[in-house]
Write a protein that holds these residues in place. Structure first.
Motif, PDB file in Angstrom:
ATOM      1  N   GLU A   1       0.874  -1.259   0.042  1.00 10.39           N
ATOM      2  CA  GLU A   1       0.123  -0.111  -0.063  1.00 10.39           C
ATOM      3  C   GLU A   1       0.776   1.261   0.027  1.00 10.39           C
ATOM      4  OE1 GLU A   1      -3.012   2.665   0.277  1.00 10.39           O
ATOM      5  OE2 GLU A   1      -2.981   0.596  -0.610  1.00 10.39           O
ATOM      6  N   THR A   2       1.966   1.249   0.705  1.00  9.16           N
ATOM      7  CA  THR A   2       2.929   2.381   0.494  1.00  9.16           C
ATOM      8  C   THR A   2       3.476   2.616  -0.526  1.00  9.16           C
ATOM      9  OG1 THR A   2       3.260   2.187   3.061  1.00  9.16           O
ATOM     10  CG2 THR A   2       4.904   3.333   1.980  1.00  9.16           C
TER      11      THR A   2
ATOM     12  N   ARG B   1       0.937   4.266  -2.833  1.00  8.02           N
ATOM     13  CA  ARG B   1       0.862   5.716  -2.341  1.00  8.02           C
ATOM     14  C   ARG B   1       1.808   6.480  -3.043  1.00  8.02           C
ATOM     15  NH1 ARG B   1       0.054   6.158   3.694  1.00  8.02           N
ATOM     16  NH2 ARG B   1      -0.569   8.169   3.061  1.00  8.02           N
TER      17      ARG B   1
ATOM     18  N   ARG C   1       1.689   7.448  -6.644  1.00  5.29           N
ATOM     19  CA  ARG C   1       0.819   8.432  -6.936  1.00  5.29           C
ATOM     20  C   ARG C   1       1.217   9.797  -6.269  1.00  5.29           C
ATOM     21  NH1 ARG C   1      -2.975   4.239  -4.972  1.00  5.29           N
ATOM     22  NH2 ARG C   1      -3.180   5.376  -2.864  1.00  5.29           N
ATOM     23  N   CYS C   2       2.357  10.000  -5.693  1.00  5.06           N
ATOM     24  CA  CYS C   2       2.666  11.296  -5.121  1.00  5.06           C
ATOM     25  C   CYS C   2       3.082  11.992  -5.963  1.00  5.06           C
ATOM     26  CB  CYS C   2       4.035  10.976  -4.140  1.00  5.06           C
ATOM     27  SG  CYS C   2       3.193  10.515  -2.641  1.00  5.06           S
TER      28      CYS C   2
ATOM     29  N   CYS D   1       0.702  12.407   0.638  1.00  6.45           N
ATOM     30  CA  CYS D   1       2.077  11.602   0.363  1.00  6.45           C
ATOM     31  C   CYS D   1       2.553  11.045   1.675  1.00  6.45           C
ATOM     32  CB  CYS D   1       3.013  12.598  -0.553  1.00  6.45           C
ATOM     33  SG  CYS D   1       4.270  11.611  -0.945  1.00  6.45           S
TER      34      CYS D   1
ATOM     35  N   SER E   1       1.881   2.017   5.887  1.00  5.84           N
ATOM     36  CA  SER E   1       0.558   2.061   5.966  1.00  5.84           C
ATOM     37  C   SER E   1      -0.368   0.757   6.583  1.00  5.84           C
ATOM     38  CB  SER E   1      -0.073   1.961   4.360  1.00  5.84           C
ATOM     39  OG  SER E   1       0.399   2.957   3.652  1.00  5.84           O
TER      40      SER E   1
END
Length: 308
Positions: free
Chosen positions: A148-149, A152, A155-156, A168, A193
């Motif tokens: 998950e991290t 993310r 997508r930052c 972020c 996460s």
């Protein structure tokens, strides 16, 4: 015989002393020495009597008079003793102990050489994305991040200054000299996460001849992270209420990385069972040996907290 100044007698007037000549031995009566003046005698008597007036008072204090300035015993002195070695007949180990954190100095793949020599010219988000790309699928080790991290991070976005946008998991970059060369080094924190949400991936970087090199990568559960001098210090909670651990990472010139220097458990508050309130600075207490292959919880100072 003639009489000279101040009643001094001479055998012949021709022998009267003149400037630069020594007088002959007197043949007449010689004037006795002038007695000391009264003031000098008084000072002499005072100097002689002074110890007699001071010593009784000093002896009174030494004997214990109950005054605030009386001398008191600090108690018995602890006898010094040499360490007592346990089981000296046991063969000494030859296998190294499992390290808390393995020091590593790894060039970051996918990041261009920094020609300016200023690490602030490197965009922190580009660094983390390059590491995530290079370690795709890695679930353990220095580059490990939960899935998950990783998503993310992918997508930052960052603003014009390079600061990560809201949402972020990468925290704002911190800059401190960790290696002692007088130049800034880069410290990054990545919030993990899900079930790992209390943890932080803590990473540090330096420039080695313009090449971005990672000198620390570990995962912590921090109460706080700070930099003290050139040491990175992490404070973390323990399973026992009222205690926390404090871990220190410092520059190792031989390994060219930040090495784990040690940790301690400190009392910072009352224990639930004691019902007492802790006062004064935290007390260090002995640290239990860490489990093989696992670093015991530790604290790090960088001026950034772990809270979101």
């Amino acid at each position: 015989m003639s009489t000279g100044p101040a009643g001094t007698s001479y055998a012949d007037p021709a022998e009267t002393p003149y400037a630069g000549a020594a007088p002959t031995a007197p043949t007449g009566p010689v004037r006795s020495p002038r007695p000391p003046r009264q003031g000098a005698r008084r000072r002499f008597l005072l100097a002689a009597l002074l110890p007699l007036t001071v010593l009784p008072g000093a002896a009174l204090c030494l004997s214990g008079c109950g005054s605030p300035a009386e001398v008191r015993s600090a108690g018995p002195t602890v006898t010094a003793s040499a360490p007592a070695r346990l089981w000296p007949e046991r063969k000494a180990a030859t296998v190294p102990a499992a390290p808390h954190v393995e020091p590593n100095a790894d060039p970051v793949p996918g990041v261009a050489t920094v020609a300016s020599g200023n690490i602030r010219d490197v965009r922190p988000l580009d660094v983390v994305k390059a590491e995530v790309k290079a370690s795709a699928g890695q679930v353990s080790g220095a580059d490990a991040l939960d899935e998950e991290t990783r998503r993310r991070i992918g997508r930052c976005t960052a603003d014009a200054s390079g600061a990560p946008a809201a949402g972020c998991p990468l925290r704002p970059a911190q800059y401190h000299d960790l290696t002692g060369d007088g130049r800034d080094d880069l410290i990054l924190g990545i919030d993990l996460s899900g079930e790992f949400g209390a943890q932080l991936s803590l990473r540090a970087y330096t420039l080695d001849h313009g090449r971005l090199t990672r000198i620390l990568s570990t995962v912590v559960t921090p109460l706080s992270i700070e930099v003290a001098g050139r040491d990175l210090i992490v404070r973390e909670p323990t399973v026992q209420a009222g205690y926390e651990t404090r871990s220190i990472f410092g520059w190792d010139e031989d390994q060219r990385a930040l090495a784990f220097r040690g940790d301690e458990v400190r009392k910072v508050g009352p224990s639930p069972s004691s019902g007492t309130t802790a006062g004064g600075p935290p007390e260090p207490v002995p640290t239990a040996p860490p489990s093989p292959g696992r670093r015991s919880p530790a604290p790090v100072p960088v001026g950034v907290g772990a809270g979101r």
